[in-house]
Design a protein around this motif. Structure first.
Motif, short mmCIF file in Angstrom:
data_model
loop_
_atom_site.label_atom_id
_atom_site.label_comp_id
_atom_site.label_asym_id
_atom_site.label_seq_id
_atom_site.Cartn_x
_atom_site.Cartn_y
_atom_site.Cartn_z
N GLN A 185 4.40 -27.75 -16.23
CA GLN A 185 4.97 -28.81 -17.04
C GLN A 185 3.84 -29.55 -17.80
OE1 GLN A 185 5.79 -29.45 -13.24
NE2 GLN A 185 6.75 -27.45 -13.61
N GLU A 186 4.24 -30.25 -18.85
CA GLU A 186 3.32 -31.00 -19.72
C GLU A 186 2.27 -30.06 -20.33
OE1 GLU A 186 1.79 -34.81 -18.63
OE2 GLU A 186 3.70 -35.49 -17.78
N ASN A 195 2.57 -29.94 -12.75
CA ASN A 195 2.49 -30.74 -13.97
C ASN A 195 1.02 -30.83 -14.35
OD1 ASN A 195 2.07 -33.01 -15.74
ND2 ASN A 195 4.08 -33.81 -15.16
N ASP A 211 7.16 -34.28 -7.39
CA ASP A 211 7.28 -32.82 -7.50
C ASP A 211 7.99 -32.25 -6.28
OD1 ASP A 211 5.16 -32.43 -9.85
OD2 ASP A 211 4.34 -33.85 -8.39
N HIS A 228 11.06 -30.35 -15.93
CA HIS A 228 10.34 -31.61 -15.95
C HIS A 228 11.38 -32.70 -16.14
CE1 HIS A 228 6.97 -34.26 -17.91
NE2 HIS A 228 7.33 -34.68 -16.71
N ASP A 279 8.42 -31.02 -11.68
CA ASP A 279 8.23 -32.47 -11.61
C ASP A 279 9.57 -33.10 -11.93
OD1 ASP A 279 7.62 -35.13 -11.92
OD2 ASP A 279 6.29 -34.86 -13.64
N ARG A 291 14.46 -33.55 -22.18
CA ARG A 291 13.88 -32.69 -21.16
C ARG A 291 14.62 -31.36 -21.15
NH1 ARG A 291 9.10 -35.16 -20.28
NH2 ARG A 291 9.26 -37.07 -19.04
#
Length: 267
Positions: free
Chosen positions: A32-33, A7, A235, A152, A192, A130
């Motif tokens: 992620q993100e 992430n 995670d 995620h 995550d 998500r």
């Protein structure tokens, strides 16, 4: 083969993050993100929600594409919402990204929502939408295919305990994986998850023969010093028994996010 899951925290720790991604020599990066913005030339934008303000790297996906020219990049947005360049609103996309070294042909994939649906007019109410991305690669050295999925997991305001929404999310993830994975080859699932180690999520994934490496290898923390809350599991990386694990680590240094990278080397 080396797989890294992380992430990225929207690229807040940009310089060490980019240095790590360039040097870790992963064959597959499950990130992620990730942010992508087209309405501003600024390097940094600001996410605002109530009294929370978080710097976001405006063109993080494109920067990683430039950093890793020998990879195919897949951007998988969950929403398009408002970030701020000063007081100017910039519509930006947010979601997952998967990067695959081009020597590993992508021979199958599925992308889908495991909670909610794409939001094109804002980030949406919690728990926000998500998605998950599942790819099937051919590993030339092993002479066999491998399936890799990452997600995620949804964030609920009352914490990481199991809930009906999280149970439905896990079942949706299993269904997405089954669209790609033939069932008779190596499978890795990571990301995550935003759940605790005793979550029913792992029972759902266990039906696919998956077991978690984080807890089984004695790790009790997947967050860095930039995360100050309790509940330091987030995670996970799970594998089927036919995955020949050479090395697995929850990387403590360098700190490149409020999450630690998960690194798997396999034959």
């Amino acid at each position: 083969m080396r797989i890294v899951s992380l992430n990225t925290w929207g690229g807040k720790l940009h310089a060490p993050l980019m240095e790590y991604l360039a040097s870790v020599d992963a064959d597959v990066l499950c990130l992620q993100e990730i942010v992508r913005s087209s309405g501003s030339s600024a390097d940094w934008l600001l996410y605002r929600a109530g009294d929370v303000e978080l710097p976001q790297r405006a063109h993080l996906f494109d920067e990683i594409c430039t950093l890793l020219p020998g990879y195919d990049g897949f951007f998988c947005p969950t929403a398009c919402g408002e970030l701020f360049d000063g007081e100017r609103v910039v519509l930006s996309q947010f979601g997952l990204a998967t990067f695959v070294r081009r020597s590993f042909p992508v021979i199958g994939q599925a992308l889908g929502f495991v909670h909610g649906a794409f939001s094109h007019r804002g980030w949406g109410a919690h728990p926000r939408a998500r998605n998950a991305h599942c790819i099937r690669l051919f590993d030339q050295k092993a002479g066999a295919a491998v399936t890799i999925a990452h997600m995620h997991g949804l964030r609920e305001l009352n914490g990481k305990a199991d809930s009906p929404a999280r149970h439905a999310q896990a079942e949706a993830l299993v269904s997405l994986i089954e669209e790609v994975w033939p069932g008779n080859e190596r499978l890795i699932v990571c990301g995550d998850f935003n759940v605790l180690p005793d979550s029913a999520t792992f029972r759902s994934l266990g039906r696919l023969g998956l077991s978690d490496l984080v807890v089984s290898h004695g790790h009790s923390d997947t967050r860095t010093s930039h995360y100050s809350k309790d509940g330091r599991f987030a995670d996970y990386m799970l594998v089927t028994e036919d995955v020949d694990v050479i090395r697995f680590d929850v990387v403590k240094q360098p700190e490149i996010s409020d999450h630690r990278p998960l690194l798997l080397d396999l034959r």
